[in-house]
Write a protein that holds these residues in place. Structure first.
Motif, mmCIF file in Angstrom:
data_model
loop_
_atom_site.group_PDB
_atom_site.id
_atom_site.type_symbol
_atom_site.label_atom_id
_atom_site.label_comp_id
_atom_site.label_asym_id
_atom_site.label_seq_id
_atom_site.Cartn_x
_atom_site.Cartn_y
_atom_site.Cartn_z
ATOM 1 N N GLY A 146 0.791 -1.219 0.000
ATOM 2 C CA GLY A 146 0.000 0.000 0.000
ATOM 3 C C GLY A 146 0.825 1.271 0.000
ATOM 4 O O GLY A 146 0.307 2.356 -0.285
ATOM 5 N N GLY A 147 2.108 1.167 0.288
ATOM 6 C CA GLY A 147 2.976 2.334 0.313
ATOM 7 C C GLY A 147 3.608 2.678 -1.020
ATOM 8 O O GLY A 147 4.415 3.618 -1.095
ATOM 9 N N PHE A 148 3.261 1.934 -2.068
ATOM 10 C CA PHE A 148 3.838 2.157 -3.386
ATOM 11 C C PHE A 148 2.751 2.477 -4.400
ATOM 12 O O PHE A 148 1.580 2.119 -4.228
ATOM 13 N N THR A 149 3.155 3.119 -5.476
ATOM 14 C CA THR A 149 2.246 3.415 -6.587
ATOM 15 C C THR A 149 2.715 2.643 -7.812
ATOM 16 O O THR A 149 3.870 2.760 -8.223
ATOM 17 N N PHE A 150 1.815 1.877 -8.400
ATOM 18 C CA PHE A 150 2.182 1.005 -9.508
ATOM 19 C C PHE A 150 1.492 1.439 -10.796
ATOM 20 O O PHE A 150 0.390 1.985 -10.778
ATOM 21 N N ALA A 151 2.164 1.159 -11.933
ATOM 22 C CA ALA A 151 1.626 1.504 -13.252
ATOM 23 C C ALA A 151 1.396 0.257 -14.096
ATOM 24 O O ALA A 151 1.302 0.335 -15.327
ATOM 25 N N ILE A 152 1.295 -0.911 -13.475
ATOM 26 C CA ILE A 152 1.249 -2.183 -14.198
ATOM 27 C C ILE A 152 -0.075 -2.346 -14.946
ATOM 28 O O ILE A 152 -1.152 -2.161 -14.371
ATOM 29 N N ARG A 153 0.019 -2.704 -16.220
ATOM 30 C CA ARG A 153 -1.148 -2.938 -17.063
ATOM 31 C C ARG A 153 -1.265 -4.398 -17.502
ATOM 32 O O ARG A 153 -2.333 -4.853 -17.895
ATOM 33 N N LYS A 154 -0.149 -5.125 -17.469
ATOM 34 C CA LYS A 154 -0.148 -6.549 -17.816
ATOM 35 C C LYS A 154 0.671 -7.289 -16.775
ATOM 36 O O LYS A 154 1.733 -6.813 -16.358
ATOM 37 N N LEU A 155 0.187 -8.476 -16.384
ATOM 38 C CA LEU A 155 0.835 -9.187 -15.288
ATOM 39 C C LEU A 155 0.697 -10.691 -15.516
ATOM 40 O O LEU A 155 -0.392 -11.180 -15.827
ATOM 41 N N SER A 156 1.797 -11.398 -15.395
ATOM 42 C CA SER A 156 1.774 -12.849 -15.606
ATOM 43 C C SER A 156 2.587 -13.546 -14.529
ATOM 44 O O SER A 156 3.394 -12.930 -13.835
ATOM 45 N N TYR A 157 2.331 -14.843 -14.388
ATOM 46 C CA TYR A 157 3.077 -15.627 -13.399
ATOM 47 C C TYR A 157 3.295 -17.031 -13.929
ATOM 48 O O TYR A 157 2.594 -17.500 -14.828
ATOM 49 N N THR A 158 4.274 -17.692 -13.348
ATOM 50 C CA THR A 158 4.592 -19.050 -13.764
ATOM 51 C C THR A 158 5.270 -19.761 -12.608
ATOM 52 O O THR A 158 5.504 -19.194 -11.549
ATOM 53 N N GLY A 159 5.597 -21.032 -12.804
ATOM 54 C CA GLY A 159 6.326 -21.803 -11.795
ATOM 55 C C GLY A 159 5.459 -22.776 -11.049
ATOM 56 O O GLY A 159 5.798 -23.947 -10.910
ATOM 57 N N GLU A 160 4.317 -22.320 -10.519
ATOM 58 C CA GLU A 160 3.375 -23.163 -9.799
ATOM 59 C C GLU A 160 2.096 -22.354 -9.629
ATOM 60 O O GLU A 160 2.083 -21.139 -9.829
ATOM 61 N N PRO A 161 0.995 -23.026 -9.274
ATOM 62 C CA PRO A 161 -0.261 -22.281 -9.104
ATOM 63 C C PRO A 161 -0.158 -21.244 -7.987
ATOM 64 O O PRO A 161 0.668 -21.345 -7.083
ATOM 65 N N ILE A 162 -1.013 -20.238 -8.062
ATOM 66 C CA ILE A 162 -1.097 -19.205 -7.031
ATOM 67 C C ILE A 162 -2.344 -19.450 -6.190
ATOM 68 O O ILE A 162 -3.419 -19.742 -6.722
ATOM 69 N N ASP A 163 -2.192 -19.334 -4.880
ATOM 70 C CA ASP A 163 -3.314 -19.541 -3.980
ATOM 71 C C ASP A 163 -4.317 -18.395 -4.092
ATOM 72 O O ASP A 163 -4.012 -17.310 -4.592
#
Length: 519
Positions: A294-311
């Protein structure tokens, strides 16, 4: 002419993609092709064009241009030639992301040698196993790691420091590669333990062509993106998707060097103005548990993940923090990326936690052991159709009624208890939804009545007493099936991880088996 990068949309990809069009991204052809030229040299005309941003753990930001890597890698290529290192020889590179790392890796490939990136956190056993396996002529590393690598027969260990880089300044900054598309360029070790060395995956120079499919539809890279991948370039995700793919497209990439700290990563995402983030599931979990997003400001428009499932809790954190869907990218080091969620596509609905759908032109099925396709909801093995045959992945999965794929764990993660088939991944996902569970791993252990029962290993700040055990069992049973819960629970300080940060269930199974023998 329509370019494959003109849109991120799913329908556009299906309409315009063909494998042959991937060659449009490159200068070379099958007779003359070199990764160093395609990823670095051809983008170096503008001396200010930024190639890599490195967020160092100590707080430093290192900005590296294409020109700087092009010049330094040419000097490395000349230096290797003077040492008698020729085409096909291996050059191991054990350095954190930095100008010396990129210069060494691309310089080796520019020379026609085979670059072998090695994880800097390997201990002496891990180093020696891999060096003995690939037999490099030269190992380029730092002063801290050199003692663990020295004395290996046939390998010269060279410390790459400021003095080494300064000495290279006398060498030419031009080097013309002479390699073919099918010449070997990279050996990459998958993340096993030091006692169980996985075979090196061998990549040719043309492997970067196929990699563009993952860049287009797995990470959604497009010109103008400010990209970041915190995974180490010693591993498949950080090397292929975090380094080679964006650089081949001329897109500035970013990475992390040193001991991982979630707050440092989030500050880099903010300060670099990152718009496209691709990370391992573990990175997102660590950002969530850090509590400081919450202390940061983000500009992310696309987001991906890999390696294993996310809870589920981490998926919720991603949605609340970044405001964009978490797009899974599934594949293996051996066969490449197969299932994606098309980041940035306005016409593709991302189902939270799913693996998405196949990349354009690839046929993927969930199959029974006899090779027949599973029905929706039925668990089987994920298999890919390539060159006229079905290639096994050793991963379990299912499809839903809309044709989306869902992961169900590795084939050896299935737990069969009293005839019921259960997924370790699903049980872990439910346990991770409990507010007092930081990490969870589930395995099957022998039981004289049921054959196997589920045993869960829990990391928590709470005392692991009988009341907490019953609470977790009831919590799981209420959310899955009455039979589908951990009948045994062990509370541990930490869970073993692979070097790439994945929970190492095999190590847990082996330790549990050894405990039972000695009990």
């Amino acid at each position: 002419m329509t370019q494959l990068t003109d849109s991120c949309d799913y329908a556009f990809a299906q309409a315009h993609f063909t494998p042959a069009r991937l060659w449009e991204f490159f200068d070379g052809d099958r007779s003359h092709f070199n990764i160093a030229h395609e990823c670095i040299d051809r983008h170096a005309a503008d001396p200010a064009r930024l190639a890599v941003r490195v967020a160092h753990a100590d707080g430093r930001d290192e900005l590296i241009t294409f020109r700087a890597i092009a010049d330094a890698s040419s000097r490395i290529a000349h230096w290797l030639a003077a040492r008698g290192v020729g085409p096909g020889d291996r050059v191991a590179v054990m350095l954190d992301p930095s100008l010396p790392f990129y210069a060494a890796m691309f310089g080796a490939m520019k020379r026609g040698a085979i670059a072998v990136p090695l994880f800097t956190l390997f201990g002496p056993d891990g180093i020696r196993l891999r060096v003995s396996d690939c037999a490099p002529r030269v190992l380029l590393t730092n002063a801290e790691k050199a003692p663990a690598a020295q004395g290996i027969a046939g390998t010269e260990t060279v410390i790459v420091d400021d003095a080494f880089m300064a000495a290279l300044a006398a060498l030419p900054t031009e080097y013309v590669p002479d390699t073919k598309a099918d010449d070997l360029a990279l050996f990459q070790y998958t993340s096993g333990t030091t006692r169980e060395l996985p075979a090196a995956v061998k990549h040719t120079h043309r492997s970067v062509v196929v990699l563009m499919m993952a860049a287009l539809y797995g990470t959604g890279i497009r010109p103008g993106d400010q990209f970041f991948c915190p995974s180490s370039p010693a591993w498949g995700h950080g090397l292929a998707h975090g380094t080679l793919a964006p650089l081949a497209m001329g897109v500035t990439t970013g990475t992390y060097a040193g001991r991982f700290d979630a707050a440092r990563l989030m500050r880099a995402l903010q300060d670099f103005g990152i718009t496209n983030l691709s990370a391992a599931s573990t990175h997102y979990r660590m950002m969530r548990t850090n509590g400081g997003a919450g202390g940061f400001t983000f500009a992310i428009r696309k987001l991906s993940y890999t390696g294993e499932p996310i809870d589920v809790e981490t998926l919720r954190f991603i949605d609340e923090t970044f405001g964009v869907p978490a797009c899974s990218m599934y594949g293996t080091t051996e066969v490449g990326v197969a299932l994606v969620n098309y980041p940035g596509a306005t016409d593709f609905r991302v189902k939270p936690g799913s693996l998405g759908k196949a990349v354009p032109g690839l046929e993927v099925q969930v199959q029974r052991p006899d090779g027949t396709p599973c029905t929706p909801g039925e668990i089987g093995e994920i298999r890919l159709h390539r060159r006229g045959e079905w290639v096994p992945t050793k991963d379990l999965g299912r499809i839903d009624e809309d044709g989306y794929f869902h992961h169900a764990g590795r084939a050896d993660d299935v737990i069969i208890s009293a005839g019921w088939t259960m997924s370790a991944v699903e049980i872990e996902d439910v346990l991770m939804q409990h507010a007092d569970v930081r990490e969870a791993a589930a395995i099957g252990v022998p039981d004289p009545v049921r054959g196997q029962v589920v045993k869960a290993f829990i990391v928590s700040h709470r005392t692991g007493d009988e009341a907490f055990t019953r609470e977790l069992q009831d919590f799981t049973r209420a959310r899955l099936s009455q039979h589908e819960y951990p009948r045994q629970i062990a509370f541990v300080a930490e869970l073993p991880k692979t070097p790439a940060g994945k929970i190492h269930r095999k190590a847990i199974r082996d330790a549990e088996a050894a405990r039972r023998v000695t009990a």
